[in-house]
Design a protein around this motif. Structure first.
Motif, short mmCIF file in Angstrom:
data_model
loop_
_atom_site.label_atom_id
_atom_site.label_comp_id
_atom_site.label_asym_id
_atom_site.label_seq_id
_atom_site.Cartn_x
_atom_site.Cartn_y
_atom_site.Cartn_z
N THR A 180 1.12 -1.11 -0.03
CA THR A 180 -0.07 -0.12 0.07
C THR A 180 0.97 1.14 0.14
N VAL A 295 -3.71 0.03 7.76
CA VAL A 295 -3.75 0.69 6.09
C VAL A 295 -4.36 1.75 6.31
N THR A 299 -2.60 5.88 5.81
CA THR A 299 -3.42 6.24 4.33
C THR A 299 -3.82 7.69 4.83
#
Length: 309
Positions: A180, A295, A299
């Motif tokens: 990611t 994640v 993010t």
């Protein structure tokens, strides 16, 4: 001590001196997750007549067993993945019994001549391949006192019972997080050997078949100067909610650190540069939380650094 580029076989060979007594390296280095070619370095060490000592803290025996690749002695900070919860301080030395300390007896007098505290013959004559471990127990542990409390020993043993389950989760989640980060526009580079772009990807495939390490770093795009990089890194870390700012690694929780101002703050700018660390380097130790939560946390924080935010 002579420091070398661990990926350069010629550097290892050139560093050997008459006084050299051991080679020392990490299977997976902290914080950039370089993967050591253990067999190559072990062969060079043995050609020089010295043992290879491996720090296997980050990989743990679940991801790699260094004895299979020629290592002679393994050390762990058991505070990390072996304990697994950041609750108990401890460490351990594993003598694999593979190095012959009698081949050059004069080089190892403490093992090949009688000790007053161990009456009789030399340790190598009495204990064979367990001579080095016996020296640690009878001299250094007794004189310097690095002995676990009973409760800490219990905590570490309890952690070992779930090592395989935890390491599988740590590694799988770290791979997801690295992939990611590798696609995020605010990230310049991800230092994770599980990525095909990593210079240590091939080594990870050979030496870490069960999964790459969960301690790794990534780089923000460089700013105007080091102070600007630090400011942006600090702003990112301040926005995190799942990941916690802690210098430890190998915890059940996801931890984040800024090496240049924390774990490696004692190094000069030149030493940091030689180690591949900048003020834009951020280290992660991926925990056991839901991968989607980790994640999303990273993010959201990175999105705030993107242009226009």
């Amino acid at each position: 001590v002579t420091f070398v580029d661990q990926d350069d076989p010629a550097a290892w060979r050139a560093a050997v001196r008459p006084t050299t007594r051991a080679f020392f390296a990490e299977t997976v280095a902290n914080p950039l997750a370089q993967v050591l070619d253990v067999r190559l370095v072990a062969d060079i060490a043995h050609d020089a007549g010295v043992p290879l000592i491996i720090d296997n803290t980050v990989a743990t025996p679940y991801l790699q067993r260094p004895k299979q690749h020629g290592a002679d002695i393994v050390v762990h900070s058991a505070t990390k993945f072996i304990g697994g919860h950041g609750a108990a301080l401890g460490g351990l030395v594993v003598d694999l019994g593979t190095f012959d300390f009698t081949a050059d007896a004069a080089r190892w007098p403490q093992l090949n001549t009688p000790l007053a505290r161990v009456p009789g013959a030399a340790l190598t004559e009495q204990f064979g391949p367990k001579a080095y471990l016996t020296l640690l127990r009878t001299k250094y542990s007794q004189d310097l006192g690095p002995s676990l409390s009973a409760f800490n020993a219990f905590q570490l043993l309890q952690g070992l019972e779930s090592l395989d389950l935890r390491m599988a989760r740590h590694s799988a989640t770290a791979q997801t997080v690295a992939e990611t980060l590798d696609t995020h526009p605010a990230v310049a580079r991800v230092h994770h050997p599980g990525l095909a772009s990593s210079p240590w990807h091939d080594a990870a495939t050979r030496y870490l078949p069960r999964g790459a390490a969960s301690v790794f770093s990534f780089e923000l795009h460089p700013g105007a100067d080091a102070d600007d990089d630090f400011t942006r890194a600090a702003a990112l870390i301040d926005r995190l909610h799942v990941a916690q700012l802690v210098a430890n690694i190998g915890d059940a929780r996801t931890l984040v650190a800024h090496p240049a101002s924390m774990t490696h703050s004692h190094l000069s700018p030149a030493q940091l540069a030689a180690g591949g660390i900048t003020s834009a380097t951020i280290r992660l130790s991926i925990g056991l939380e839901d991968p989607a939560d980790i994640v999303a946390d990273l993010t959201d924080a990175l999105d705030a650094l993107s242009p226009g935010r």
